[in-house]
Enzyme design. Structure first.
Site, short mmCIF file in Angstrom:
data_model
loop_
_atom_site.label_atom_id
_atom_site.label_comp_id
_atom_site.label_asym_id
_atom_site.label_seq_id
_atom_site.Cartn_x
_atom_site.Cartn_y
_atom_site.Cartn_z
CG HIS A 85 3.46 6.37 7.66
ND1 HIS A 85 2.13 6.61 7.94
CD2 HIS A 85 3.91 5.59 8.68
CE1 HIS A 85 1.80 6.02 9.07
NE2 HIS A 85 2.86 5.40 9.54
CG ASP A 220 -0.26 7.99 5.90
OD1 ASP A 220 0.34 7.26 5.09
OD2 ASP A 220 0.22 8.31 7.01
CB SER A 653 1.27 2.79 10.76
OG SER A 653 1.48 3.91 11.55
N1 ARG Z 1 3.12 9.62 12.86
C1 ARG Z 1 2.88 8.56 11.95
C2 ARG Z 1 3.13 7.22 12.62
O1 ARG Z 1 4.01 7.07 13.40
C3 ARG Z 1 3.74 8.60 10.74
C4 ARG Z 1 3.47 9.72 9.86
C5 ARG Z 1 4.50 9.86 8.79
N2 ARG Z 1 4.51 11.23 8.34
C6 ARG Z 1 5.51 12.11 8.55
N3 ARG Z 1 5.32 13.34 8.25
N4 ARG Z 1 6.69 11.74 9.04
O2 ARG Z 1 2.48 6.24 12.30
#
Ligand code: ARG
Length: 719
Positions: A85, A220, A653
């Protein structure tokens, strides 16, 4: 200068009030007791190995990736691991319907095949200096109420000065709400190339349904490489640039993990507000979050409707959709957890304790009464601001149109310098190209119609742009959606922003009459001006007073907790957090394991589904049980993800999760739903960081991607 370093050290030293796993520590200020606690939990490295100014240390393997993520170096040739992501925008930008890397994945089998990513950069941290004294000297004659207006300019000016004559970027960050300041020096590398990515059916497996949740089965990750000039300097993209030679890179452990193992995460957490007052939490829960969520929900529906129809639109909107959806779910979950954990009461108790401590200290008299007054004054207008930012300006056309206001103002001002206007025009042109590239008219048209209607129905009529809605009323019934649809259609049909020849004429000879007659500009300005003329003064007053009062509150807390362990709120500066791999119980009678496996991927697999489909090849690999060296013997399966007790937040992330020896065991990519209030209140029982197990990453690279070349570049630790 020295004094503050000492103060920060003292604050970081004594472990008293906070549970061990809470804390996003400044890497250069890890105190003795904190370090001892890390060792007790399983750290096997010296402090020098964690952070050193002169020698290579783990900090040299960690970079800021793009605008808001973390990545780590994993080979002597500048190879980077980060989240899928985080690479998403670059992957989508490199994709077309013919070469759809989002859908099919991409694996460079040699350096020649790697794809340059214009606009993408990474930043290395060079050094950290404490500049509190010099900033304080500049603030001496400025009232705290003026900080929000003046501080950013001062910090910018000081940063600029500090970077003069160097090739570095310098940024000064405020800590403890303006009570301390550290200067960070970074080196920016702009030649970044895409090396590998799984298909998004792996990289985003589970989509928004599983986002922010455990158990999670998302692969991811994405893989990039940093390049430098042949003489070893940071450089723009050049075909003959060479791979970056890092001072330090992380070995990769495939030894596996156990519940309770040490886990350490370096990275760039973006922001927390752990000392938010009860009044701030109330505003968030009552007004800010629910309205933002409703407006995003409407925008997402309009986007998705077009994305599912056309693969080209899917690629075009994918990245923007993911970003909006990510925080749509976050803020919804945040409110639910703030309410469930009764965080308002927690904050009220902390405020009472503070008031008791502050008795007899006139400086803090009426602190919370004043904070309350500040919130009470702003509260009636807060919803309108959310509706402007997340509603009206949530339409990409409206957002672009409103960005021309500066040019409009400059053109209308007889004192404007022609060279400034020329610069603005060039900027507008660049903006328009970008806007057109990302613009999907069909979805935007629906967004505009919907948000205009929502604004009319939900915002206090006394706060609406009356002239706008009166004019609209003349075209149809304001209680019928059709009125908004027709209006929106006419805006899109007639605006010059989407008609290139017309826009070209405007840019060649900008004139305010043409701008003022443009229906998109007119619409955007009706709302922006309504806010600017009538309500922005309240907002400025609110932020200024609130900052001044919270600056004082933090100052008091620093004093009150002197000698105790204390970490500053996250502010996108490098931090380390430590904890353990750990299972948890999300609710009565339920226990979540600390790992999940390929078995769970197959349980969730829904052929053809938008979120839970899988590449046929992965299904075959799983059915064949062809796990190679990536099998987890205990689980007799490949571990896909695991959870730890570490304290991280958005910005982390892509962060490396390391074992006690500083070897890479995973990539942090999310937080769990039960602790989504973590920005405001850390929950020591429920908080978990969701990590991709590096063995699943390697399994996908080797078995699915066939990119043995990538595996061969790594230093694998097998026992
Ligand atoms: N929740 C994750 C973060 O903020 C991002 C995941 C992205 N995936 C999604 N389905 N939008 O780091």
């Amino acid at each position: 200068m020295k004094k503050i370093v000492a103060l920060l050290l003292v604050l970081a030293v004594n472990v008293v009030s906070v549970r061990a796993d809470e804390g996003m520590w400044l890497v250069h200020l890890i105190g003795e007791k904190t370090y001892a606690d890390m060792v007790k939990k399983g750290l096997k490295l010296s402090k020098e190995q964690l952070y050193s100014m002169n020698k290579s240390s783990i900090k040299d393997a960690i970079v800021i990736f793009g605008g808001g993520c973390t990545a780590e170096l994993v080979s002597k040739e500048g190879l980077l691991f980060t989240n899928h992501h985080c690479g998403y925008d670059a992957i989508a930008s490199s994709s077309s319907v013919e070469h759809n890397y989002l859908k099919d994945g991409f694996w460079a089998k040699s350096k020649k095949e790697e794809i340059p990513c214009p606009g993408l950069s990474v930043q290395f941290l060079v050094k950290i200096d404490d500049v509190t004294e010099s900033v304080m000297a500049r603030l001496k004659d400025i009232k705290p109420e003026e900080y929000t207006a003046k501080l950013p300019g001062i910090l910018m000016e000081m940063s600029k000065k500090a970077s003069e004559g160097t090739t570095y970027d310098v940024r000064i960050s405020s800590f403890f709400k303006g009570n301390q300041f550290l200067q960070f020096t970074y080196e920016l590398y702009k030649d970044i190339r895409l090396v590998g990515t799984p298909p998004e059916s792996i990289g985003k497996f589970g989509g928004d349904t599983d986002n922010w949740e455990w158990p999670r089965h998302t692969g991811d990750f994405s893989i990039f490489r940093v390049y430098m000039s042949a003489d070893g300097k940071a450089s723009e993209y050049k075909a003959d640039n060479i791979p970056y030679a890092p001072k330090h890179f992380l070995p990769v452990s495939i030894k596996g993990l156990n519940d309770g193992d040490y886990a350490m995460i370096y990275g760039y957490p973006g922001g927390t507000n752990r000392y938010e007052t009860s009044y701030g939490v109330k505003l968030k829960v009552d007004i800010e979050n629910p309205n933002l969520v409703n407006l995003r929900d409407a925008r997402l529906k309009a986007m998705l409707a077009e994305m599912v129809k056309d693969p080209a639109v899917k690629i075009q909107l994918a990245s923007s959709y993911a970003g909006i959806a990510n925080y749509w779910k976050f803020f919804d979950g945040e409110s639910k957890q703030l309410i469930k954990h009764n965080v308002i009461k927690q904050k009220e108790d902390q405020e009472k304790a503070f008031e008791n401590w502050a008795k007899g200290k006139p400086e803090y008299d009426n602190l919370f009464a004043n904070i309350k007054k500040t919130y009470d004054t702003w509260r009636p207008y807060a919803k309108g601001r959310v509706y402007l930012l997340e509603g009206i300006l949530g339409s990409p056309l409206m957002s672009f149109a409103s960005s021309l206001k500066n040019l409009d103002d400059a053109l209308s001002n007889p004192n404007s310098k022609p060279e400034d206007i020329t610069k603005m025009i060039a900027a507008v042109q660049t903006q328009q190209t970008k806007f057109i590239k990302g613009e999907n008219v069909a979805s935007d048209k629906n967004i505009l119609a919907t948000v205009l209607s929502m604004y009319y129905h939900d915002i206090d009529p006394a706060q609406q742009p009356t002239a706008f809605y009166n004019a609209l009323k003349a075209t149809g019934d304001l209680n019928k959606e059709e009125t908004y649809q027709n209006y929106s259609k006419s805006v899109f049909d007639n605006t010059m922003f989407l008609a290139n020849a017309k826009f070209e004429r405007f840019i060649t000879k900008p004139d305010t009459a043409m701008l003022h007659n443009d229906p998109a500009y007119k619409t955007a300005m009706a709302f922006v001006n309504n806010f600017n003329l009538n309500y922005s003064k309240y907002f400025k007053e609110f932020t200024a007073n609130n900052f001044a009062l919270n600056n004082k509150y933090q100052k008091g807390i620093l004093e009150m907790k002197k000698g105790q362990e204390f970490y500053p709120d996250a502010n996108f500066t490098m931090r380390v957090s430590y904890g353990n791999v750990k299972s948890y119980s999300p609710r009565d009678a339920v226990k979540y394991k600390e790992i999940c496996t390929l078995k769970g991927i197959m349980e969730k697999y829904k052929p053809g589904d938008y979120e839970f489909d899988l590449p046929a090849k992965l299904v075959d690999l799983i059915n064949d049980k062809d796990y190679g060296q990536y099998i987890d013997k205990k689980a007799n399966d490949v571990v896909v993800c695991f959870i730890t007790t570490n304290d991280i937040t958005g910005g982390n992330s892509g962060s490396p999760v390391m074992n006690g020896k500083g070897e890479l065991i995973g990539l942090a990519f999310d937080g769990n739903y039960e602790a989504l209030s973590h920005k405001i209140a850390f929950d020591g029982e429920l908080n978990r960081t969701i990590c991709l197990d590096v063995r699943y990453l390697l399994f996908v690279v080797e078995k699915l991607g066939g990119a043995k070349n990538i595996i061969d570049e790594l230093v694998l630790v097998k026992q």
